[in-house]
Design an enzyme around this catalytic site. Structure first.
Site, PDB file in Angstrom:
ATOM      1  N   LYS A 365       0.788  -1.239   0.000  1.00  0.00           N
ATOM      2  CA  LYS A 365       0.000   0.000   0.000  1.00  0.00           C
ATOM      3  C   LYS A 365       0.816   1.283   0.000  1.00  0.00           C
ATOM      4  O   LYS A 365       0.260   2.364  -0.165  1.00  0.00           O
ATOM      5  CB  LYS A 365      -0.936   0.013   1.209  1.00  0.00           C
ATOM      6  CG  LYS A 365      -0.195   0.072   2.545  1.00  0.00           C
ATOM      7  CD  LYS A 365      -1.172   0.162   3.714  1.00  0.00           C
ATOM      8  CE  LYS A 365      -0.423   0.343   5.026  1.00  0.00           C
ATOM      9  NZ  LYS A 365      -1.332   0.488   6.163  1.00  0.00           N
ATOM     10  N   SER A 405     -10.305  -2.058  -0.872  1.00  0.00           N
ATOM     11  CA  SER A 405      -9.666  -1.204  -1.867  1.00  0.00           C
ATOM     12  C   SER A 405      -9.332   0.152  -1.243  1.00  0.00           C
ATOM     13  O   SER A 405      -9.343   0.306  -0.021  1.00  0.00           O
ATOM     14  CB  SER A 405     -10.565  -1.055  -3.090  1.00  0.00           C
ATOM     15  OG  SER A 405      -9.865  -0.437  -4.155  1.00  0.00           O
ATOM     16  N   LYS A 408      -7.097   5.659  -3.562  1.00  0.00           N
ATOM     17  CA  LYS A 408      -6.031   5.868  -4.536  1.00  0.00           C
ATOM     18  C   LYS A 408      -6.290   5.112  -5.843  1.00  0.00           C
ATOM     19  O   LYS A 408      -5.567   5.296  -6.829  1.00  0.00           O
ATOM     20  CB  LYS A 408      -4.689   5.459  -3.932  1.00  0.00           C
ATOM     21  CG  LYS A 408      -4.274   6.353  -2.768  1.00  0.00           C
ATOM     22  CD  LYS A 408      -3.028   5.867  -2.092  1.00  0.00           C
ATOM     23  CE  LYS A 408      -2.602   6.818  -0.970  1.00  0.00           C
ATOM     24  NZ  LYS A 408      -3.618   6.950   0.097  1.00  0.00           N
ATOM     25  N   LYS A 420      -4.549  -1.373  -7.463  1.00  0.00           N
ATOM     26  CA  LYS A 420      -5.780  -1.605  -6.701  1.00  0.00           C
ATOM     27  C   LYS A 420      -7.003  -1.452  -7.596  1.00  0.00           C
ATOM     28  O   LYS A 420      -7.992  -2.182  -7.448  1.00  0.00           O
ATOM     29  CB  LYS A 420      -5.857  -0.638  -5.515  1.00  0.00           C
ATOM     30  CG  LYS A 420      -4.805  -0.878  -4.443  1.00  0.00           C
ATOM     31  CD  LYS A 420      -4.924  -2.263  -3.823  1.00  0.00           C
ATOM     32  CE  LYS A 420      -6.065  -2.382  -2.848  1.00  0.00           C
ATOM     33  NZ  LYS A 420      -6.098  -3.712  -2.174  1.00  0.00           N
ATOM     34  N   ASN A 446      -7.320   7.104   4.107  1.00  0.00           N
ATOM     35  CA  ASN A 446      -6.342   6.802   5.146  1.00  0.00           C
ATOM     36  C   ASN A 446      -7.026   6.480   6.466  1.00  0.00           C
ATOM     37  O   ASN A 446      -8.057   7.064   6.800  1.00  0.00           O
ATOM     38  CB  ASN A 446      -5.408   8.006   5.354  1.00  0.00           C
ATOM     39  CG  ASN A 446      -4.660   8.367   4.090  1.00  0.00           C
ATOM     40  OD1 ASN A 446      -3.626   7.798   3.785  1.00  0.00           O
ATOM     41  ND2 ASN A 446      -5.197   9.318   3.333  1.00  0.00           N
ATOM     42  N   VAL A 447      -6.437   5.559   7.203  1.00  0.00           N
ATOM     43  CA  VAL A 447      -6.963   5.236   8.521  1.00  0.00           C
ATOM     44  C   VAL A 447      -5.984   5.735   9.580  1.00  0.00           C
ATOM     45  O   VAL A 447      -4.770   5.657   9.410  1.00  0.00           O
ATOM     46  CB  VAL A 447      -7.221   3.724   8.687  1.00  0.00           C
ATOM     47  CG1 VAL A 447      -8.390   3.292   7.841  1.00  0.00           C
ATOM     48  CG2 VAL A 447      -5.996   2.915   8.337  1.00  0.00           C
ATOM     49  N   GLY A 449      -3.571   6.085  12.413  1.00  0.00           N
ATOM     50  CA  GLY A 449      -2.669   5.218  13.156  1.00  0.00           C
ATOM     51  C   GLY A 449      -2.318   3.922  12.478  1.00  0.00           C
ATOM     52  O   GLY A 449      -1.695   3.051  13.083  1.00  0.00           O
TER      53      GLY A 449
END
Length: 630
Positions: A365, A405, A408, A420, A446-447, A449
């Site tokens: 990723k 997915s 991006k 992806k 984005n997640v 952490g």
């Protein structure tokens, strides 16, 4: 050596209360004098009331609690004892006959004086004890302003009075009805907007957010006001936990950037997810990663028959296994080491365990890492791995296959995003072949952490004293929490009929430079102490991410945070083309990979380097590269 214990002293105090109340009632009635004819009346009343009152005090349970913690339950017990003692007094008045009779005012004065003696004594003892224990220390504690004058704020003031390190000097709240009032003796100065002025006037360097049920925007505004005034900001747990006593002041913690970027609580169809997962065998690839691991933890709540943890990294797999052993030993797990590109290993796993649900989270990723020197490996892991797991799921009759997915994949300018998107296309093509397996895809940004994300990177840079590196002043990204992402993946899986690309509501994008500034301030530094350095966009990086391609449109779903993207149809024969391309044993150069990716992902515009100005600490230095498709 103690001559008499405290509970006996308290008992004697309450017995004395009956004497004081009975005698005091007569003295008040007769202006502090007692006529001689009433002396026998007074004496016989004491003989009847004192023993009865002693039994009543024991019956009422007055000696279970400590006086220093006297509170509403203790007051209820006192009132119960007073009521029972008053009934005994009334019985005495009715049955004891003498020529003069009992004055009617005694019937009112006795319970009033008795309640004042018993309840007031307990309250006075608690106040004196707390003042002796905490008063001097609190006067020396750090001054703090509480944001929020509701139930949480009041509970926090009460608890902080017991802590020598803090001294609450006041509160602020946006409710005009509370302005100028007091909460447990502390003034409510005004609205949250005046927090900087209040902090300055009261010489306070600390603020505590006692607004656990407030929106993220509200917490962000209060925090920003406090940190701009140079204060350290703390937050409290949820209001229910605080008021129920499950947590206390010891649970105070510094506010983190996650609290400001966090999102509102996600509500998912737990009944639907439970019906999908319960008593079924579930396979998660990339189980040791941020999203894969959280998916495993969320899935374990719904009673799967077995949870297959498929992971290439040995340590990540071991760590997840140990987490389940410590936290969810009741969940049957099967740790499986393996590579999603290994068709033989996949066949072995599917044949042995017969998974009914597959969540495919395994992927490379990191955008810049995959852009130069690793493009072919990104293709093999992200596309070939998806294709092989998907074909295996189809061949072994799985019910659902869910691809994790990314945003991006939309109008990609980098190899990772293009791979992806091509993985999505492969899943759409597999869905088009028919068969028992429903293929679904879920896109998000984005997640917070996650491994390798920007927040841990900034934290490490701040810990080193800076600088904090940001690629571009205008770069923005979407953020969501790992648990939220995992829950919405499960929700999408329940809703999917096959072939959909679900798009998660990511909220508003966040400027990365603002994120950096907030993290610096929350760490107790100014931008003069830790500077921000702009280093230029990295290979393949866009200024902003999109969740939908230009040619796509979305349709609503029953869930407010999920929409369905309708992408362009997949042409026939693409699976055969992909198998032929990916089946080659020889490595492929980065340029050849980009050319091939553009063939199947027409919206992919490869990264092109061109020099522009580079800004470092506000100075143009030259040498930045940008993505032509950004």
């Amino acid at each position: 050596m103690k001559i008499i214990d405290r509970s006996t002293l308290v008992f004697l105090f309450d017995i004395l209360g009956a004497v004081v109340a009975w005698v005091g009632a007569f003295l008040l009635r007769f202006n502090l004098g007692l006529p001689i004819p009433y002396e026998d009346h007074l004496l016989f009343g004491l003989v009847a009331l004192v023993p009865a009152h002693a039994l009543i005090c024991r019956w009422a349970g007055l000696y279970r609690g400590l006086w220093i913690f006297a509170s509403l339950p203790d007051l209820k017990r006192v009132l119960r004892a007073v009521a029972a003692s008053s009934l005994v007094m009334l019985a005495f008045v009715v049955f004891y006959r003498d020529p003069f009779g009992t004055p009617r005012s005694i019937v009112v004065l006795y319970p009033m004086l008795l309640a004042f003696w018993m309840a007031g004594g307990r309250a006075a003892y608690r106040m004196a004890k707390e003042h002796r224990l905490y008063g001097r220390l609190n006067a020396e504690g750090k001054p703090v302003i509480i944001v929020g004058a509701g139930r949480s704020g009041a509970a926090l003031v009460r608890e902080l009075d017991r802590v020598p390190d803090w001294r609450v000097v006041g509160l602020v709240d946006d409710d005009p009805a509370k302005w100028g009032r007091e909460v447990l003796g502390r003034p409510v100065f005004g609205a949250v907007d005046i927090l900087p002025q209040v902090l300055t006037n009261e010489k306070a360097r600390h603020a505590i957010l006692a607004i656990p049920s407030a929106s993220v925007a509200m917490r962000r505004r209060a925090t920003d006001l406090a940190v701009r005034a140079g204060a350290h900001v703390f937050t409290v747990p949820g209001v229910d936990d605080l008021l129920s006593g499950r947590v206390s002041v010891s649970s105070l913690r510094r506010i983190e950037i996650d609290d400001l970027l966090g999102r509102e609580t996600v509500e998912i169809d737990t009944a639907g997810v439970s019906e999908m997962v319960a008593a079924r065998t579930v396979l998660v690839t990339g189980a040791g990663g941020s999203i894969g691991g959280e998916l495993c933890r969320q899935l374990s709540r719904f009673g799967p028959a077995r949870l297959l943890l498929f992971e290439q990294g040995e340590f990540a797999l071991y760590t997840l296994e140990q987490w389940f052993a410590a936290n969810r030993p009741d969940v049957p797990i099967v740790p499986l080491a393996g590579d999603v590109k290994d068709a033989a290993r996949l066949d072995e796993v599917f044949a042995a365990h017969r998974p009914q649900l597959v969540f495919h989270a395994a992927a490379y990723k990191h955008v810049p890492l995959m852009e130069v020197g690793n493009a072919w490996q990104a293709v093999r892991n992200n596309v070939l791995g998806t294709l092989r797991v998907g074909e295996c799921a189809q061949r072994h009759g799985c019910e659902r296959f869910v691809l994790i997915s990314t945003d991006k994949a939309v109008n990609p300018t980098n190899v990772m995003g293009a791979t992806k998107r091509l993985a999505e296309i492969a899943c759409q093509a597999l869905q088009g072949q028919g068969g028992p397996t429903r293929f679904e895809m879920v896109r998000f940004g984005n997640v917070l952490g996650s491994t390798g994300s920007v927040i841990p990177k900034f934290q490490a840079q701040i810990a080193r004293g800076g600088p904090v590196t940001v690629t571009h002043p205008e770069i923005t990204r979407y953020f969501m929490s790992i648990p939220e992402a995992a829950q919405l993946v499960l929700q999408a899986a329940v809703m999917g009929e096959g072939g959909e690309i679900f798009v998660l509501d990511m909220g508003e994008p966040v400027r990365i430079v603002d994120l950096a500034r907030n993290m610096i301030r929350l760490s107790g530094f100014s931008e003069d102490e830790i500077r921000i350095e702009f280093t230029g966009l990295r290979p393949g990086e866009k200024l902003y991410e999109e969740l939908l391609a230009d040619a796509e449109h979305t349709l609503p779903t029953p869930h407010p945070k999920l929409r369905v993207a309708r992408s362009r149809p997949v042409h026939d024969g693409i699976l055969e083309e992909l198998r032929e391309w990916l089946g080659g044993a020889e490595p492929v150069s980065d340029d050849e990979v980009r050319t091939a990716l553009h063939r199947w992902v027409s919206e992919y515009v490869p990264y092109e380097a061109r020099p522009v100005l580079r800004v470092v600490g506000g100075t143009a230095t030259g040498g930045e590269r940008v993505a032509s498709g950004g």
